[in-house]
Write a protein that holds these residues in place. Structure first.
Motif, PDB file in Angstrom:
ATOM      1  N   GLY A 121      19.091  -1.543  11.808  1.00 48.41           N
ATOM      2  CA  GLY A 121      18.105  -0.473  11.713  1.00 48.41           C
ATOM      3  C   GLY A 121      18.748   0.901  11.679  1.00 48.41           C
ATOM      4  N   PHE A 122      19.734   1.106  12.550  1.00 48.38           N
ATOM      5  CA  PHE A 122      20.426   2.401  12.588  1.00 48.38           C
ATOM      6  C   PHE A 122      21.169   2.674  11.288  1.00 48.38           C
ATOM      7  N   ILE A 123      21.882   1.673  10.775  1.00 52.59           N
ATOM      8  CA  ILE A 123      22.641   1.847   9.526  1.00 52.59           C
ATOM      9  C   ILE A 123      21.701   2.149   8.366  1.00 52.59           C
ATOM     10  N   THR A 124      20.555   1.453   8.316  1.00 53.72           N
ATOM     11  CA  THR A 124      19.582   1.677   7.238  1.00 53.72           C
ATOM     12  C   THR A 124      19.083   3.116   7.240  1.00 53.72           C
ATOM     13  N   PHE A 125      18.706   3.628   8.412  1.00 52.22           N
ATOM     14  CA  PHE A 125      18.237   5.009   8.519  1.00 52.22           C
ATOM     15  C   PHE A 125      19.354   5.988   8.163  1.00 52.22           C
ATOM     16  N   LEU A 152       7.678   3.515   5.892  1.00 54.68           N
ATOM     17  CA  LEU A 152       7.851   2.112   5.506  1.00 54.68           C
ATOM     18  C   LEU A 152       8.881   1.426   6.398  1.00 54.68           C
ATOM     19  N   LEU A 153      10.014   2.089   6.633  1.00 53.45           N
ATOM     20  CA  LEU A 153      11.060   1.515   7.475  1.00 53.45           C
ATOM     21  C   LEU A 153      10.581   1.345   8.914  1.00 53.45           C
ATOM     22  N   ILE A 154       9.848   2.337   9.412  1.00 49.51           N
ATOM     23  CA  ILE A 154       9.323   2.250  10.778  1.00 49.51           C
ATOM     24  C   ILE A 154       8.374   1.059  10.901  1.00 49.51           C
ATOM     25  N   ILE A 155       7.520   0.876   9.899  1.00 49.93           N
ATOM     26  CA  ILE A 155       6.567  -0.239   9.921  1.00 49.93           C
ATOM     27  C   ILE A 155       7.293  -1.580   9.891  1.00 49.93           C
ATOM     28  N   VAL A 156       8.273  -1.699   8.992  1.00 53.57           N
ATOM     29  CA  VAL A 156       8.999  -2.971   8.853  1.00 53.57           C
ATOM     30  C   VAL A 156       9.723  -3.328  10.150  1.00 53.57           C
ATOM     31  N   PHE A 157      10.531  -2.385  10.665  1.00 53.87           N
ATOM     32  CA  PHE A 157      11.275  -2.679  11.885  1.00 53.87           C
ATOM     33  C   PHE A 157      10.348  -2.811  13.086  1.00 53.87           C
ATOM     34  N   GLY A 158       9.269  -2.031  13.097  1.00 52.02           N
ATOM     35  CA  GLY A 158       8.297  -2.147  14.179  1.00 52.02           C
ATOM     36  C   GLY A 158       7.660  -3.523  14.222  1.00 52.02           C
ATOM     37  N   TYR A 159       7.243  -4.025  13.060  1.00 57.97           N
ATOM     38  CA  TYR A 159       6.647  -5.351  12.993  1.00 57.97           C
ATOM     39  C   TYR A 159       7.657  -6.430  13.366  1.00 57.97           C
ATOM     40  N   LEU A 160       8.891  -6.303  12.862  1.00 60.69           N
ATOM     41  CA  LEU A 160       9.914  -7.315  13.154  1.00 60.69           C
ATOM     42  C   LEU A 160      10.198  -7.395  14.647  1.00 60.69           C
ATOM     43  N   PHE A 192       0.829  -1.212   0.000  1.00 61.21           N
ATOM     44  CA  PHE A 192       0.000   0.000   0.000  1.00 61.21           C
ATOM     45  C   PHE A 192       0.862   1.261   0.000  1.00 61.21           C
ATOM     46  N   LEU A 193       1.868   1.313   0.880  1.00 64.31           N
ATOM     47  CA  LEU A 193       2.718   2.503   0.980  1.00 64.31           C
ATOM     48  C   LEU A 193       3.550   2.716  -0.282  1.00 64.31           C
ATOM     49  N   ILE A 194       4.060   1.645  -0.854  1.00 63.43           N
ATOM     50  CA  ILE A 194       4.846   1.771  -2.088  1.00 63.43           C
ATOM     51  C   ILE A 194       3.983   2.334  -3.212  1.00 63.43           C
ATOM     52  N   PHE A 195       2.778   1.798  -3.355  1.00 58.51           N
ATOM     53  CA  PHE A 195       1.900   2.242  -4.444  1.00 58.51           C
ATOM     54  C   PHE A 195       1.442   3.681  -4.239  1.00 58.51           C
ATOM     55  N   ILE A 196       0.967   4.007  -3.032  1.00 57.41           N
ATOM     56  CA  ILE A 196       0.507   5.370  -2.755  1.00 57.41           C
ATOM     57  C   ILE A 196       1.668   6.357  -2.881  1.00 57.41           C
ATOM     58  N   GLN A 226       4.109  15.564  -7.342  1.00 59.16           N
ATOM     59  CA  GLN A 226       5.469  16.075  -7.178  1.00 59.16           C
ATOM     60  C   GLN A 226       5.827  16.288  -5.700  1.00 59.16           C
ATOM     61  N   ILE A 227       5.430  15.327  -4.860  1.00 67.71           N
ATOM     62  CA  ILE A 227       5.764  15.362  -3.439  1.00 67.71           C
ATOM     63  C   ILE A 227       6.887  14.364  -3.179  1.00 67.71           C
ATOM     64  N   SER A 228       7.842  14.742  -2.329  1.00 66.60           N
ATOM     65  CA  SER A 228       8.969  13.859  -2.026  1.00 66.60           C
ATOM     66  C   SER A 228       8.484  12.532  -1.457  1.00 66.60           C
ATOM     67  N   ILE A 229       9.162  11.471  -1.860  1.00 64.18           N
ATOM     68  CA  ILE A 229       8.799  10.136  -1.392  1.00 64.18           C
ATOM     69  C   ILE A 229       9.435   9.814  -0.045  1.00 64.18           C
ATOM     70  N   LEU A 230      10.287  10.723   0.460  1.00 63.20           N
ATOM     71  CA  LEU A 230      11.008  10.492   1.714  1.00 63.20           C
ATOM     72  C   LEU A 230      10.081  10.142   2.889  1.00 63.20           C
ATOM     73  N   PRO A 231       8.967  10.878   3.123  1.00 65.37           N
ATOM     74  CA  PRO A 231       8.089  10.514   4.253  1.00 65.37           C
ATOM     75  C   PRO A 231       7.542   9.087   4.142  1.00 65.37           C
ATOM     76  N   PHE A 232       7.268   8.646   2.913  1.00 73.71           N
ATOM     77  CA  PHE A 232       6.756   7.292   2.723  1.00 73.71           C
ATOM     78  C   PHE A 232       7.831   6.255   3.028  1.00 73.71           C
ATOM     79  N   ILE A 233       9.078   6.554   2.654  1.00 72.33           N
ATOM     80  CA  ILE A 233      10.173   5.624   2.931  1.00 72.33           C
ATOM     81  C   ILE A 233      10.418   5.515   4.426  1.00 72.33           C
ATOM     82  N   ILE A 234      10.404   6.652   5.119  1.00 70.50           N
ATOM     83  CA  ILE A 234      10.590   6.636   6.573  1.00 70.50           C
ATOM     84  C   ILE A 234       9.478   5.833   7.248  1.00 70.50           C
TER      85      ILE A 234
END
Length: 231
Positions: free
Chosen positions: A116-120, A85-93, A62-66, A75-83
């Motif tokens: 997680g720290f290196i990825t961010f 996405l990472l929070i969701i992935v690491f949060g779930y893990l 959903f986040l990737i598509f939106i 023309q909005i930066s994708i950075l908030p969606f990536i952040i």
């Protein structure tokens, strides 16, 4: 068009993975589970892990598509969606660890934190360098575009320099940087397959177009409006 198709395929893959894991019990798709012993597997509530793993896959899709749609058409930066996405992935893990009752060593926990720290850190550094403006240096024998993905255009290779109101429709990035919105720099391909170099900070023209013997270069800035003829 190609980029949207590519994004759609990725989203479908995540949805299929989510369905396979949560609905059809394809637990072998869960990393690390197959390598556990029978005793270790008996201490894992695999059904709950599979349920949350499926939800995570759906959220990723959903986040990737939106993010792709919003960044392309608004023309909005994708950075908030990536952040997010990472929070969701690491949060779930991290959350799903509560369903694995095997004792975790401190080193395993530390590895997750470090990854997680290196990825961010890599993500923030990449966006910081990518968003820096490329300066143009005019020399007697060349035009130098410095900074990341910069290039030197030799005088004898330049055929024409002019202002244009629009740039052609971009197909995809081949070797460059894009924040998903207006900022694009480096090597891109048009939808017709033609190679171009972009150093674009704004989605509004005009743009400086430098035509060379090998490719076209398009340049503009956020706060500079060109209103004089380019000779």
């Amino acid at each position: 068009m190609l980029s949207i198709i590519f994004i759609s395929v990725i989203c479908i893959i995540f949805i299929v993975l989510g369905v396979a894991i949560s609905k059809y019990k394809c637990y072998w798709l869960i990393s690390g589970y197959n390598t556990q012993s029978k005793e270790e597997k008996s201490k894992v509530d695999i059904e709950k892990i599979a349920k949350h793993m499926g939800r995570m896959c759906y959220l990723i899709a959903f986040l990737i598509f939106i993010g792709a749609i919003v960044s392309k058409y608004f023309q909005i930066s994708i950075l908030p969606f990536i952040i997010t996405l990472l929070i969701i992935v690491f949060g779930y893990l991290i959350y799903m660890q509560k369903f694995d009752h095997n004792k975790k060593s401190k080193s395993e926990i530390m590895v997750m934190v470090v990854i997680g720290f290196i990825t961010f850190a890599i993500m923030i550094i990449t966006f910081s360098f990518g968003n820096e403006t490329n300066n143009i240096i005019i020399k007697e024998d060349a035009i130098v575009i410095d900074g990341s993905y910069g290039i030197t255009l030799k005088r004898e290779d330049i055929k024409e320099i002019k202002l244009v109101d629009n740039i052609p429709e971009i197909g995809f990035k081949s070797n460059g940087y894009s924040d998903g919105g207006a900022i694009k720099k480096g090597d891109f391909k048009l939808e017709n397959g033609e190679k171009v170099k972009l150093y674009v900070q704004s989605n509004k023209g005009p743009y400086i177009k430098i035509s060379t013997v090998n490719f076209d270069v398009y340049i503009n800035y956020k706060d500079i409006y060109f209103n004089k003829p380019i000779i």
